[in-house]
Write an enzyme that holds these catalytic residues in place. Structure first.
Site, short mmCIF file in Angstrom:
data_model
loop_
_atom_site.label_atom_id
_atom_site.label_comp_id
_atom_site.label_asym_id
_atom_site.label_seq_id
_atom_site.Cartn_x
_atom_site.Cartn_y
_atom_site.Cartn_z
N CYS A 2 0.83 -1.20 0.00
CA CYS A 2 0.00 0.00 0.00
C CYS A 2 0.87 1.26 0.00
CB CYS A 2 -0.94 0.08 1.19
SG CYS A 2 -2.02 -1.32 1.37
N LYS A 603 5.04 -3.97 -5.87
CA LYS A 603 6.49 -3.77 -5.94
C LYS A 603 7.17 -4.07 -4.62
CE LYS A 603 10.35 -2.44 -7.81
NZ LYS A 603 11.00 -3.47 -8.66
O1 M6R Z 1 12.42 -5.13 -2.48
P1 M6R Z 1 12.92 -6.54 -2.41
O2 M6R Z 1 14.15 -6.76 -3.24
O3 M6R Z 1 13.12 -7.03 -1.01
O4 M6R Z 1 11.78 -7.42 -3.05
C1 M6R Z 1 11.85 -8.82 -3.05
C2 M6R Z 1 10.83 -9.43 -4.00
O5 M6R Z 1 9.53 -9.10 -3.60
C3 M6R Z 1 11.04 -8.98 -5.45
O6 M6R Z 1 12.33 -9.25 -5.89
C4 M6R Z 1 10.03 -9.67 -6.39
O7 M6R Z 1 10.30 -11.04 -6.46
C5 M6R Z 1 10.07 -9.04 -7.77
N1 M6R Z 1 8.75 -8.76 -8.23
C6 M6R Z 1 10.68 -9.90 -8.82
O8 M6R Z 1 10.75 -9.29 -10.07
#
Ligand code: M6R
Length: 608
Positions: A2, A603
């Protein structure tokens, strides 16, 4: 998850909030809403679905004022619906709240408040917040919010406005990100900096349990005892344009093409030929490093896949045993952590709840924590002893691309830094890898300069329901990332397999016409991979190989080949992932998918 935003000033709050929410939509897009205070009246507009739906509603039913809060939602408690959209209000409709996070004890609070006569409209955890504030309200909104959050367990970033104190806005955070924007006779709150960059570059980065009171006199910060806090202003130096699409159709494509620069920026001033690696905010000493007997790399999603590359690289260069863990598993499996453990956490956003929990678990057991993150001042960065920033710039597309390749660069730098400190490999070898690293930006640009073959192959892949990615060693790590990318944006089922493992079961799925993408960039494993490719082609698979210059003989064994420039095997992942990011992208475009905002995803995953 959010996104929240708030505004108090002389402008039309509705416009400022909608603008801010458009920059935060990547955090969730199940619904959007605003609450505006105007001449003592509190008006709420909210709609299920994208921000555009709310804008449509506002056209037919406008509202304006100079104070307001807004929200873009990623549903946790309660389906995406108008009713469950934020802002939520108390029963009387006098207090409005936007919330990012989860109130874990909301059921108990809801029952108790119901017995006190409060009526609930939604299925959300959030709705207890305005009711609680109402319960504690005795003429001072800040005091009521402080009392309300005392009762709440869980995570929250909150924006609160009330009809009873129509010239004020209150905000607070715990385990969810929140910043405060400092403008000229105007103030903002937001989950993330891009939401306020059109108005100001000066912000406060809030810590947990810091309360914000905004009124016409400006911003005051308090602790939970209502003592005033003095806080340093953080000046944002990066450009607002960086967060826009800059001529590309999508953020994802723009970010894929930004990789040469992102890689170069991440290496700049840290890797210089003939000099020791300089990692600015890594303070771990040679003695402390000697004491480390085990490294855990912990992360989620793409960051986890980067960690798998990290394991190979650190073990091979620094000669320290490394285990890679999925953050949501790590925290609940009672991992063996001592004061000789180093936890390397990787997180683009620096706000992922599971990753943060791993940080806290490791710290509670006296392990040292080193964070690799892309967001300066993020929670992960603030709680780790050592931080290595990937200077990739803001990543907006849900599918991570430039963050991934710069995470790899960060891991190479850490491995080399440790190798230098420990003297674990010969200096000459270190110099060769450094020189290879410095060439990567240019070679990445080379890969991106010719995408015709991958676009063509994507049209074929788009017709399939299942795709298999095969690789050995570092190529297997890339297969994992390529598979995740394809799944998340094109909704095609795919699996990544270690080349040698396929024959232990999964090969049963290979039949005439099955799409297989095989990576063959690891010199020492090339012949073994050719054998694995043969195993699938004899069963009718169509194979695309990602190979490197100098290995043209692969053409005899596959249908199509894409070559990356000649590169040392250990550094090949940075180049071989790029055609596969593009493949996922073009397949998704071919299928008409929303590339930047894939269904069911957000994201930044700031809930467990
Ligand atoms: O912000 P973060 O790197 O911790 O996020 C981890 C995952 O949620 C993130 O890499 C997710 O798998 C992406 N959508 C992949 O493209």
């Amino acid at each position: 998850m959010c996104g929240i935003v708030g505004y108090l000033g002389n402008k039309d709050a509705t416009k400022v909030l909608i603008d801010g929410l458009s920059k935060l939509e990547y955090r969730g897009y199940d619904s959007a809403g605003i609450a505006i205070m105007n001449e003592g009246e509190l008006s709420v507009r909210k709609r299920k679905g994208r921000l555009a739906n709310l804008e449509e509603q506002l056209e037919s039913n406008p509202v304006s004022g100079s104070i307001g809060i807004g929200h873009t939602r990623w549903a946790t408690h309660g389906e995406p619906s108008d009713r469950n959209s934020h802002p939520h209000t108390n029963t009387k409709g006098t207090i409005a709240v936007v919330h990012n996070g989860i109130i874990e004890n909301y059921m108990v609070l809801r029952e108790w408040l119901s017995s006190e006569g409060y009526k609930f409209q939604s299925e959300t955890d959030t709705e207890v917040i305005p009711q609680l504030v109402d319960y504690y309200y005795e003429g001072n909104l800040l005091e009521a919010v402080i009392k309300a959050v005392e009762k709440m367990h869980g995570s929250y970033a909150l924006g609160v406005v009330s009809k009873d104190e129509p010239d004020k806005m209150i905000a607070v955070r715990k385990d969810s990100p929140l910043i405060v924007g400092i403008g000229e006779k105007e103030s903002f709150i937001a989950s993330d900096i891009p939401a306020v960059l059109n108005y100001t570059r000066d912000v406060y980065l809030l810590e947990d349990n810091e309360f914000v009171l905004i009124d016409k006199d400006g911003i005051k910060l308090f602790d939970e005892n209502m003592d005033v806090i003095d806080k340093e202003v953080f000046h944002v130096t990066w450009n607002a344009d960086a967060a826009e699409k800059g001529g590309y159709d999508t953020f994802m494509l723009k970010e894929i093409y930004e990789q040469p620069k992102a890689i170069k920026d991440t290496l700049t001033s840290r890797v210089i030929k003939g000099e020791l690696i300089k990692l600015d905010s890594i303070k771990i000493t040679k003695e402390q490093l000697e004491n480390i007997d085990k490294i855990y790399i912990v992360a989620c999603g793409t960051a986890y896949n980067a960690g798998v590359v990290g394991k190979y690289v650190i073990e091979s260069l620094a000669k320290i045993p490394v285990e890679v863990d999925i953050a949501s598993e790590f925290r609940y499996r009672d991992p063996f952590i001592t004061d000789k453990t180093l936890l390397i956490v990787i997180s683009q956003s620096g706000e992922t709840a599971d990753t943060m929990a791993a940080v806290r678990l490791a710290k509670s057991k006296n392990a040292r924590v080193l964070a690799i993150t892309n967001v300066v001042g993020s929670s992960v960065a603030r709680e780790a002893e050592d931080v290595l920033y990937t200077w990739a710039g803001p990543e907006i597309a849900v599918a991570s691309t430039k963050a991934y390749t710069t995470m790899l660069i960060a891991l190479y730098m850490i491995a080399l830094y440790f190798a230098e400190q420990k003297g674990s490999i010969r200096e000459k070898e270190i110099e060769k890898i450094k020189s290879g690293l410095l060439d990567l930006s240019e070679k990445t640009a080379e890969v991106l300069s010719d995408t015709d073959a991958i676009e063509e192959f994507a049209k074929e892949v788009a017709k399939h329901k299942d795709v298999f990615f095969l690789g050995r060693g570092l190529d297997f790590a890339i297969a994992m990332e390529a598979s995740l990318k394809l799944k998340e944006i094109s909704y095609i089922h795919s699996e990544a397999y270690a080349g040698g493992e396929l024959k232990h079961g999964t090969i049963a799925l290979i039949e005439e016409g099955t799409a297989v993408i095989a990576l063959t960039t690891q010199s020492a494993l090339f012949e073994k991979m050719v054998s694995n490719i043969k195993e699938v082609t004899t069963r009718g698979a169509n194979v695309l190989a990602i190979s490197k210059e100098g290995y043209e003989e692969i053409q005899k064994s596959v249908d199509t080949t894409i070559y990356i420039p000649k590169v040392r095997s250990i550094l090949a992942p940075v180049l071989s992932v790029i055609p596969l990011q593009l493949l996922a992208y073009y397949v998704a475009v071919e299928k008409g998918c929303d590339v930047d905002k894939p269904r069911n995803l957000a994201k930044s995953v700031t809930v467990e």
